[in-house]
Enzyme design. Structure first.
Site, PDB file in Angstrom:
ATOM      1  N   GLY A  52      -6.823 -46.548 -23.958  1.00  0.00           N
ATOM      2  CA  GLY A  52      -6.693 -45.618 -22.840  1.00  0.00           C
ATOM      3  C   GLY A  52      -6.944 -46.349 -21.540  1.00  0.00           C
ATOM      4  O   GLY A  52      -6.117 -47.105 -21.076  1.00  0.00           O
ATOM      5  N   GLN A  53      -8.094 -46.117 -20.968  1.00  0.00           N
ATOM      6  CA  GLN A  53      -8.507 -46.722 -19.700  1.00  0.00           C
ATOM      7  C   GLN A  53      -7.478 -46.435 -18.611  1.00  0.00           C
ATOM      8  O   GLN A  53      -7.049 -47.323 -17.891  1.00  0.00           O
ATOM      9  CB  GLN A  53      -8.766 -48.216 -19.866  1.00  0.00           C
ATOM     10  CG  GLN A  53      -9.884 -48.500 -20.848  1.00  0.00           C
ATOM     11  CD  GLN A  53     -10.145 -49.971 -21.011  1.00  0.00           C
ATOM     12  OE1 GLN A  53      -9.256 -50.743 -21.385  1.00  0.00           O
ATOM     13  NE2 GLN A  53     -11.373 -50.372 -20.712  1.00  0.00           N
ATOM     14  N   HIS A  54      -7.121 -45.155 -18.498  1.00  0.00           N
ATOM     15  CA  HIS A  54      -6.177 -44.741 -17.473  1.00  0.00           C
ATOM     16  C   HIS A  54      -6.235 -43.232 -17.271  1.00  0.00           C
ATOM     17  O   HIS A  54      -6.859 -42.511 -18.049  1.00  0.00           O
ATOM     18  CB  HIS A  54      -4.750 -45.147 -17.858  1.00  0.00           C
ATOM     19  CG  HIS A  54      -4.228 -44.461 -19.078  1.00  0.00           C
ATOM     20  ND1 HIS A  54      -4.358 -44.996 -20.332  1.00  0.00           N
ATOM     21  CD2 HIS A  54      -3.585 -43.286 -19.232  1.00  0.00           C
ATOM     22  CE1 HIS A  54      -3.822 -44.172 -21.215  1.00  0.00           C
ATOM     23  NE2 HIS A  54      -3.345 -43.125 -20.568  1.00  0.00           N
ATOM     24  N   ALA A  55      -5.589 -42.794 -16.209  1.00  0.00           N
ATOM     25  CA  ALA A  55      -5.334 -41.380 -15.964  1.00  0.00           C
ATOM     26  C   ALA A  55      -3.836 -41.216 -15.793  1.00  0.00           C
ATOM     27  O   ALA A  55      -3.125 -42.181 -15.509  1.00  0.00           O
ATOM     28  CB  ALA A  55      -6.064 -40.913 -14.705  1.00  0.00           C
TER      29      ALA A  55
END
Length: 139
Positions: A52-55
């Protein structure tokens, strides 16, 4: 709005019987608040991996650990919550513009992800500082 009011844990119908378990998830407002446009799953990760590590500016997600377990950290720029996904009949709904990290995968983890939109790299925010700036600008 408080972070805990932005995401939602959803319990799905278990229609299993003596033959085994059967969990049903329907989109378009039936079980989840969007029509499913894309499905992918994460497996073979271990407890040291962070995904992930995102929006996403527009995409909504539903995450279900159909096997094993994992943790999801959701972050709205002001608060952070950690949700453990360890039941195949439970899903985590994540609306757009929440930062997400998936981690602490068990050896048998299969994390199923359903998305409201097709993949579009331009709507991803992968830099946390840029996410903070953009999310606070929108408020």
């Amino acid at each position: 709005m408080k972070l805990s009011e932005q995401y939602k844990l959803i319990k799905f119908k278990d229609l299993g019987d003596e033959r085994g378990n059967l969990v049903v998830i329907e989109g378009d407002g039936m079980d989840i608040p969007f029509d499913i446009k894309r499905v992918f799953y994460i497996y073979g990760s271990d407890s040291t991996v962070v995904r992930g590590q995102h929006a996403n500016r527009y995409t909504e997600f539903l995450l279900v650990n159909v096997s094993g377990s994992s943790k999801v950290k959701v972050d709205n720029g002001f608060e952070q919550d950690i949700i453990e996904l360890n039941q195949p009949g439970m899903g985590l709904y994540i609306p757009s513009m929440l930062w997400k990290d998936m981690y602490d995968f068990s050896a048998d983890s299969v994390l199923l992800v359903m998305a409201s939109r097709h993949y579009d790299e331009t709507e991803y925010i992968r830099d946390y500082d840029a996410y903070i700036a953009e999310s606070r600008e929108a408020k």
